[in-house]
Design an enzyme around this catalytic site. Structure first.
Site, PDB file in Angstrom:
ATOM      1  N   LYS A  13       0.808  -1.225   0.000  1.00  0.00           N
ATOM      2  CA  LYS A  13       0.000   0.000   0.000  1.00  0.00           C
ATOM      3  C   LYS A  13       0.842   1.276   0.000  1.00  0.00           C
ATOM      4  CE  LYS A  13      -0.939  -0.028   4.998  1.00  0.00           C
ATOM      5  NZ  LYS A  13      -0.082  -1.197   5.290  1.00  0.00           N
ATOM      6  N   ARG A  88      -5.242   3.185  12.079  1.00  0.00           N
ATOM      7  CA  ARG A  88      -4.957   1.755  12.213  1.00  0.00           C
ATOM      8  C   ARG A  88      -6.032   1.033  13.018  1.00  0.00           C
ATOM      9  NH1 ARG A  88       0.441   0.247  10.954  1.00  0.00           N
ATOM     10  NH2 ARG A  88       1.814   2.018  10.733  1.00  0.00           N
ATOM     11  N   ARG A 127      12.362 -11.277   0.818  1.00  0.00           N
ATOM     12  CA  ARG A 127      13.126 -10.025   0.833  1.00  0.00           C
ATOM     13  C   ARG A 127      14.523 -10.256   1.386  1.00  0.00           C
ATOM     14  NH1 ARG A 127       9.133  -5.563   3.616  1.00  0.00           N
ATOM     15  NH2 ARG A 127       7.581  -5.391   1.969  1.00  0.00           N
ATOM     16  N   ARG A 160      15.966  -9.858   7.113  1.00  0.00           N
ATOM     17  CA  ARG A 160      15.761  -9.101   8.351  1.00  0.00           C
ATOM     18  C   ARG A 160      14.767  -9.811   9.256  1.00  0.00           C
ATOM     19  NH1 ARG A 160      15.422  -3.346   5.543  1.00  0.00           N
ATOM     20  NH2 ARG A 160      13.435  -4.237   4.927  1.00  0.00           N
ATOM     21  N   ARG A 171       2.658 -10.116  12.876  1.00  0.00           N
ATOM     22  CA  ARG A 171       2.213  -8.783  12.430  1.00  0.00           C
ATOM     23  C   ARG A 171       0.857  -8.871  11.725  1.00  0.00           C
ATOM     24  NH1 ARG A 171       6.934  -6.498   8.946  1.00  0.00           N
ATOM     25  NH2 ARG A 171       5.640  -4.649   8.772  1.00  0.00           N
TER      26      ARG A 171
END
Length: 213
Positions: A13, A88, A127, A160, A171
Site C-alpha cells: 500500500k 490503524r 526479501r 531481516r 504482524r
C-alpha cells in the site's frame, strides 16, 4: 480527493500511495514521517508526542489526529492527500471522522489493497537487505546478480528479523485484530474500494486509477 490506504503489512500500500500522490499531485502523508518532522522541528505537538515515544509508549489517538489535522491543514493539501498508515484502529478512525466533520470535510475513498496472508508471508520472506548500504532485493522479483551478495557494495545480504515468516505471521495477526474492522467501518460509510493486490504493481495501480478517475 482525500484517500486512506488500507492493507496488511507487505501488501504494497505504501508503494501505491506514493504512485497515487505522484499522479494526482497530492501529498503522500505517512504518520511516521509527520511525527519525525514535528519532533525535528521542535513543534509543541512534536514535543508532546516525543514524551510518549521516549517511554516506548504509543502516541494517544487524540494527539496523533491533532498532528495529522495540523498537516492536512497546510496549503499543499488543499486538493487532497493520501493517508498511509493511519488510521490503524476503529477509535482512530472515529476521532479522525468526527474532527474532519467539524471542519466540514470527509474522506472520499478508503482503498483496501487486498492480499491473502500466505502471499504476504511468501513475499516478505523473499526479501533480502544489505545492512551496509541499505539496498533491498527479492529472491524472486529483484534478485541480486550474485546470490546472497549486494550488487552495490558487495556485502552479504540478510533476511531481516521483520521479514522472517514467524514475525510476519504475528504482524498479520495484529493487523487482522486491529485494522481489519476498519474495512467494515469504511464499507458502512460507502467509501471503501477493494483492489486485488496479488497482481503486478502496475495492474494494482491501474485498478486504483480506474476507481479514482
Amino acid at each position: 480527493m482525500k484517500i486512506i490506504m488500507l492493507g496488511a503489512p507487505g501488501a504494497g500500500k505504501g508503494t501505491q500511495a506514493k504512485m497515487i500522490a505522484d499522479k494526482y499531485g497530492v501529498p503522500h502523508i505517512s504518520t511516521g514521517d509527520i511525527f519525525r518532522a514535528n519532533i525535528k522541528n521542535g513543534t509543541e505537538l512534536g514535543m508532546e508526542a516525543k514524551k510518549y515515544m521516549d517511554q516506548g509508549l504509543l502516541v494517544p489517538d487524540e494527539l496523533t489526529v491533532r498532528i495529522l489535522l495540523d498537516r492536512v491543514a497546510q496549503d499543499d493539501c488543499k486538493n487532497g492527500y493520501v493517508l498511509d498508515g493511519f488510521p490503524r484502529t476503529i477509535p482512530q478512525a472515529e476521532v479522525l471522522d468526527s474532527e474532519l466533520t467539524k471542519l466540514g470535510d470527509h474522506i472520499d475513498y478508503a482503498i483496501n489493497v487486498d492480499v491473502p496472508d500466505e502471499n504476504i508471508v511468501k513475499r516478505m520472506s523473499g526479501r533480502r537487505a544489505c545492512l551496509t548500504c541499505g539496498a533491498t532485493y527479492h529472491i524472486e522479483h529483484v534478485p541480486p546478480k550474485k546470490e546472497g551478495i549486494c550488487d552495490v557494495c558487495g556485502s552479504e545480504l540478510v533476511l531481516r528479523d521483520d521479514d522472517k515468516p514467524e514475525t510476519v505471521k504475528n504482524r498479520l495477526n495484529v493487523y487482522h485484530e486491529q485494522t481489519q474492522p476498519l474495512i467494515d467501518f469504511y464499507t458502512k460509510k460507502g467509501v471503501l474500494k477493494t483492489v486485488d493486490g496479488t497482481v503486478p504493481m502496475e495492474e494494482v495501480f491501474a485498478a486504483i486509477t480506474a476507481i479514482l478517475g
